[in-house]
Design an enzyme around this catalytic site. Structure first.
Site, mmCIF file in Angstrom:
data_model
loop_
_atom_site.group_PDB
_atom_site.id
_atom_site.type_symbol
_atom_site.label_atom_id
_atom_site.label_comp_id
_atom_site.label_asym_id
_atom_site.label_seq_id
_atom_site.Cartn_x
_atom_site.Cartn_y
_atom_site.Cartn_z
ATOM 1 N N TYR A 35 -2.841 -0.159 10.010
ATOM 2 C CA TYR A 35 -2.839 -0.631 8.960
ATOM 3 C C TYR A 35 -1.552 -0.375 7.982
ATOM 4 O O TYR A 35 -1.034 -1.497 7.554
ATOM 5 C CB TYR A 35 -4.131 -0.275 8.016
ATOM 6 C CG TYR A 35 -4.178 -0.652 6.472
ATOM 7 C CD1 TYR A 35 -4.235 -1.854 6.041
ATOM 8 C CD2 TYR A 35 -3.710 0.337 5.518
ATOM 9 C CE1 TYR A 35 -4.182 -2.190 5.005
ATOM 10 C CE2 TYR A 35 -3.738 0.307 4.423
ATOM 11 C CZ TYR A 35 -3.819 -1.165 3.906
ATOM 12 O OH TYR A 35 -3.783 -1.415 2.467
ATOM 13 N N SER A 82 0.836 -1.157 0.006
ATOM 14 C CA SER A 82 0.060 0.067 -0.113
ATOM 15 C C SER A 82 0.840 1.179 -0.043
ATOM 16 O O SER A 82 2.105 1.426 0.591
ATOM 17 C CB SER A 82 -0.926 -0.112 1.184
ATOM 18 O OG SER A 82 -1.493 1.156 1.477
ATOM 19 N N LYS A 130 1.668 -3.072 6.648
ATOM 20 C CA LYS A 130 2.043 -3.311 5.340
ATOM 21 C C LYS A 130 3.756 -2.910 5.165
ATOM 22 O O LYS A 130 4.573 -3.828 4.728
ATOM 23 C CB LYS A 130 1.438 -2.331 4.181
ATOM 24 C CG LYS A 130 0.093 -2.583 4.029
ATOM 25 C CD LYS A 130 -0.374 -4.179 3.446
ATOM 26 C CE LYS A 130 -1.550 -4.173 2.937
ATOM 27 N NZ LYS A 130 -1.756 -5.736 2.300
#
Length: 332
Positions: free
Chosen positions: A150, A124, A154
């Site tokens: 989040y 991402s 990643k």
């Protein structure tokens, strides 16, 4: 090739599976169906003529993963599975770290045991944190100033993959940093239809347009952007899926990292206007408080993918809206 697709009934995984099957690859899907539906497998068969072998399985289930790898000889893994909502990750960090990182470690352990040495990882743009520039290229530093758990998961997984490649000189890891996937398959059979209340812009727009929600919440209109709303690099999901096919054809030992985006930014209000233009109907919306973790503007420099993979995004925001409407009218 025989390819394991984790999260293969999800939005991006399912569209990539279409591309893989149409290119002649054999696909096996793992998905726990936490944010997708098993009926996607029927849609895949309708589009491609092939229903992929499917295991309902969570990557946290190490014994289940062992069974999958014991029953199949994989050439490559495409790893999409994981939790992905920025705001939710701020509220539930332990769940996000456990699901995304432990699940990936279980997957890598199974790959190591069964001598599978190729992985393409769904990463991402959030790994760039707050880079001080809106135009993001792969050579920018990552990991600093990431605003949500989040994004940190990643980043951590990217670092794990780099370490695996250092330890095993035959291991190949391609990291694809997404920006904002939108749109649907031109057939109208596949699109973004998450379980529960969606977190991404387009499925919320669809629910407002279908009358399920009374209005769309626009999170903040006081950002330092031309109309005050956040700007993102919205890429058609079919273009994104084709990027995975391009990456698959260029894999080699070591780590390669590519941005997959359009290189252009579009604001939330511009996306609303584009949907209204495509549908011919007004979309009710209201300005709400900013969401935790959102940055004002992010778009990518996609030149590396174009130069090294021969890939670039070809579909427009108008294409996104037309395909989204086709999916909306067929399924809502």
């Amino acid at each position: 090739m025989k390819i394991l697709v984790t999260g293969g009934t999800g939005y991006i995984g399912s569209h990539t599976t279409v591309q893989l099957i149409e290119a002649g690859h054999e696909v096996v899907i793992i998905d726990n169906l936490a944010n997708s539906k098993e009926s996607v497998l029927d849609k895949l068969k309708e589009i491609t003529g092939t229903r992929p072998k499917f295991y309902k399985l969570d990557l946290l289930d190490a014994d289940g993963l062992e069974r999958v790898f014991s029953e199949n000889a994989f050439d490559t893994v495409m790893h999409f599975a994981g939790l992905k909502a920025v705001g939710e990750s701020v509220e539930q960090p332990i769940r996000y770290y456990h699901t995304n990182i432990t699940g990936t470690l279980n997957l890598l352990a199974a790959m190591q045991k069964h001598n599978v040495k190729n992985i393409i990882f769904s990463s991402s743009a959030t790994v760039y944190g707050e880079p001080g520039t809106d135009n993001l290229s792969e050579n920018l530093p990552t990991g600093q100033g990431i605003t949500n758990p989040y994004g940190r998961t990643k980043y951590m997984i990217e670092e794990i993959l780099k370490d695996v490649c250092v330890a095993d000189k035959d291991f190949s890891a391609t990291i694809l940093r997404y920006f904002n996937p939108v749109g649907a398959h031109k057939s109208g059979k596949l699109g973004e239809d998450p379980n529960g209340r969606p977190n991404n812009l387009m499925p919320i727009i669809m629910k407002v347009a279908s009358g399920e929600y009374p209005e769309l919440s626009v999170y903040g209109n006081d950002y330092p952007t031309p109309n005050g709303t956040c700007i993102r690099d919205y890429i058609h999901v079919v273009d994104l899926a084709k990027g995975h096919l391009a990456a698959l054809s260029k894999m080699h030992p070591g780590v390669e990292i590519y941005n997959l985006g359009t290189g252009k930014g579009t604001s939330v209000l511009e996306m609303i206007t584009a949907f209204e233009n495509a549908s011919g109907e007004k979309l009710p919306y209201a300005i709400a408080e900013r969401r935790a973790g959102d940055l004002p503007c992010l778009y990518c420099n996609p030149k590396k993918a174009e130069t090294e993979l021969g890939w670039k995004a070809e579909l427009s925001i108008s294409d996104v809206m037309e395909d989204t409407l086709r999916f909306l009218r067929a399924n809502f």
